[in-house]
Design a protein around this motif. Structure first.
Motif, short mmCIF file in Angstrom:
data_model
loop_
_atom_site.label_atom_id
_atom_site.label_comp_id
_atom_site.label_asym_id
_atom_site.label_seq_id
_atom_site.Cartn_x
_atom_site.Cartn_y
_atom_site.Cartn_z
N LYS A 393 0.85 -1.21 0.00
CA LYS A 393 0.00 0.00 0.00
C LYS A 393 0.88 1.25 0.00
CE LYS A 393 -4.11 1.93 0.20
NZ LYS A 393 -3.73 3.33 -0.03
N THR A 394 1.94 1.23 0.78
CA THR A 394 2.86 2.36 0.81
C THR A 394 3.48 2.60 -0.57
OG1 THR A 394 3.40 1.96 3.13
CG2 THR A 394 4.97 3.27 1.85
N PHE A 395 3.88 1.51 -1.20
CA PHE A 395 4.47 1.59 -2.54
C PHE A 395 3.45 2.13 -3.54
CE2 PHE A 395 5.46 -0.07 -6.72
CZ PHE A 395 6.84 0.07 -6.84
N ALA A 396 2.23 1.60 -3.49
CA ALA A 396 1.19 2.02 -4.43
C ALA A 396 0.84 3.50 -4.26
CB ALA A 396 -0.06 1.15 -4.25
N ASP A 397 0.79 3.95 -3.01
CA ASP A 397 0.47 5.36 -2.76
C ASP A 397 1.56 6.28 -3.29
OD1 ASP A 397 -1.89 4.68 -1.56
OD2 ASP A 397 -1.10 4.79 0.49
N LYS A 398 2.81 5.84 -3.20
CA LYS A 398 3.93 6.68 -3.60
C LYS A 398 4.16 6.68 -5.10
CE LYS A 398 8.80 7.64 -2.65
NZ LYS A 398 9.98 7.32 -1.82
N TYR A 399 4.05 5.48 -5.74
CA TYR A 399 4.44 5.36 -7.14
C TYR A 399 3.26 5.16 -8.10
CZ TYR A 399 9.14 4.93 -5.26
OH TYR A 399 10.33 5.17 -4.60
N ASN A 400 2.09 4.89 -7.56
CA ASN A 400 0.87 4.77 -8.37
C ASN A 400 1.03 3.81 -9.55
OD1 ASN A 400 -1.83 5.37 -8.91
ND2 ASN A 400 -1.28 6.99 -10.36
N PRO A 401 1.40 2.55 -9.32
CA PRO A 401 1.51 1.59 -10.43
C PRO A 401 0.13 1.29 -11.00
CG PRO A 401 1.66 0.45 -8.33
CD PRO A 401 1.69 1.92 -8.02
#
Length: 436
Positions: A393-401
């Motif tokens: 979730k942290t990754f998705a929020d930051k990089y928006n894949p």
């Protein structure tokens, strides 16, 4: 048993500009069987020659590499004429006679009508000094242990494979217990063809372990036979450290765990040797999830995985009773087996080269990043039903894949940014990457 790689051989054979093909892979992944099976199915005639301890072939290729002369020698050896339009020529264990490897250049340039299929263990590391490799004159096919779908086919579960291929996840969930049992068996048996064939015939776990141990012993013998003498102890130490490396919370490979005080420079060649042999998979960290991922490799940070999950479970002495204890198997060794399983499917079945990512503080990690050409897909592996995915979730929020994937023992679910793909269906990640 059915190997999907045979379809690639048919495509190679259909080319009008076909070059000699070399099948690369670790020892005992089924290279010889695949070549013979293809030869019997696709050609009226097949000339099979193993170069292992073959004095006649050594003498034939040592004199000179004139193609007409070589064909005459091969015909004398086979006992009949070789019709290039109807005959497949198989060179097995080609690394044993390096001049034969060099000859592929001349077959390609001067006699492309001959259809030549080759295989050999330790290609690229067991060559004699001074050998000329036919760069640009050959094609390659990488062969790995059986993937999970191939394993299911070997267990006479073709319909279960078809269900996943059709993407019918609702029906698959109805038979989740069956898929889970098959997955447990795959974790234990793995994909080495001899072990799979034995288990398919007898369902004897003890016999499987004997076969796996014999394969591991063969690999150890290969270390002494092919590697430089002074490097063999380091190869063995590194090889035997991999299970403990994978059971760390952070699976980053640490040279210091091989032996106290170890440094990278002492083990670089040993690691290259194992990687070139196909016995380990080296997965690099990337500093940023940008395309192409290879451009962002952190060469100093990586994980090492085994060639096969069954061999890993054998080396870690996984007991049979773990198979019967709910989902304990998937959490065993801190989920190392589950991550090994996913990695193996991504490489062998999906033909993807994964990476992994951590933030600069090492407080957040994505198990695998997949470069699918136009996008980067993060993949988090869960060894149980627990669906907490804070790092993802942290990754998705930051990089928006465009898509984030979690693979776990839970059922299929696609909810906005997140796709939960059951572990038994991880091979289907290819279809979702195509959709994106």
């Amino acid at each position: 048993m059915y190997r999907t790689a045979i379809e690639k051989l048919y495509k190679w054979n259909a080319k009008t500009t076909r070059k000699p093909l070399i099948i690369r892979g670790a020892r005992q992944v089924g290279k010889t069987w695949l070549m013979k099976e293809f030869g019997a199915a696709a050609f009226p005639h097949c000339v099979y020659i193993s170069f292992d301890n073959n004095k006649q072939m050594h003498e034939l290729f040592s004199a000179d590499l004139n193609v007409s002369r070589l064909i005459t020698g091969l015909e004398l050896y086979a006992g009949h004429k070789i019709d290039p339009a109807k005959t497949l020529i198989i060179f097995d264990e080609i690394q044993e006679i390096p001049q034969a490897l060099t000859s592929l250049k001349y077959f390609n340039e001067n006699a492309p009508q001959y259809q030549i299929l080759c295989a050999g263990s330790l290609l690229g590391v067991a060559l004699h000094p001074g050998t000329s490799f036919p760069v640009g004159k050959v094609e390659f096919l990488d062969l790995y242990p059986l993937s999970f779908p191939e394993f299911m086919r070997a267990m006479a579960k073709e319909s279960f494979v078809t269900l996943l291929e059709q993407g019918d996840y609702a029906m698959a969930a109805t038979f989740k217990h069956d898929y889970t049992d098959l997955l447990k068996h795959y974790f234990y048996v793995g994909g080495m063809p001899e072990a799979v064939a034995s288990f398919a015939a007898n369902r004897d776990f003890n016999e499987v372990r004997e076969i796996q141990q014999r394969i591991l012993d063969t690999y150890e013998q290969d270390f002494s036979k092919h590697a430089p003498h002074d490097t063999v102890p380091r190869i063995r130490l590194l090889w035997n450290s991999i299970p403990s490396q994978l059971t760390k919370e952070n699976r980053k490979f640490l040279y210091g765990l091989i032996k106290e005080g170890s440094r990278a420079r002492e083990y670089e060649y040993a690691l290259m040797w194992l990687t070139d042999c196909g016995l380990v998979h080296k997965i690099h960290r990337v500093t940023a999830p940008n395309l192409p991922l290879k451009a962002y490799e952190d060469l100093k940070s990586f994980k090492l995985f085994f060639v096969d999950i069954g061999l890993l479970s054998c080396l870690t002495q996984l007991k049979q009773n773990v198979l019967l204890d709910g989902n304990r198997l998937f959490k065993e060794f801190k989920g190392a087996l589950t991550e090994q399983y996913v990695l193996q499917q991504l490489i062998a079945f999906c033909n993807l080269k994964p990476y992994y990512w951590t933030n600069s503080a090492n407080t957040s990690e994505i198990d695998f990043l997949l470069d699918i050409g136009n996008n980067v897909i993060p993949l988090e592996v869960k060894a149980e039903v627990n669906l907490q995915s804070k790092s993802l979730k942290t990754f998705a929020d930051k990089y928006n894949p465009i898509l984030s994937v979690r693979s776990s023992m839970s059922d299929y679910k696609h909810q906005g940014w997140l796709l939960n793909l059951p572990l038994y269906a991880i091979g289907n990640i290819k279809s979702f990457s195509t959709d994106t």
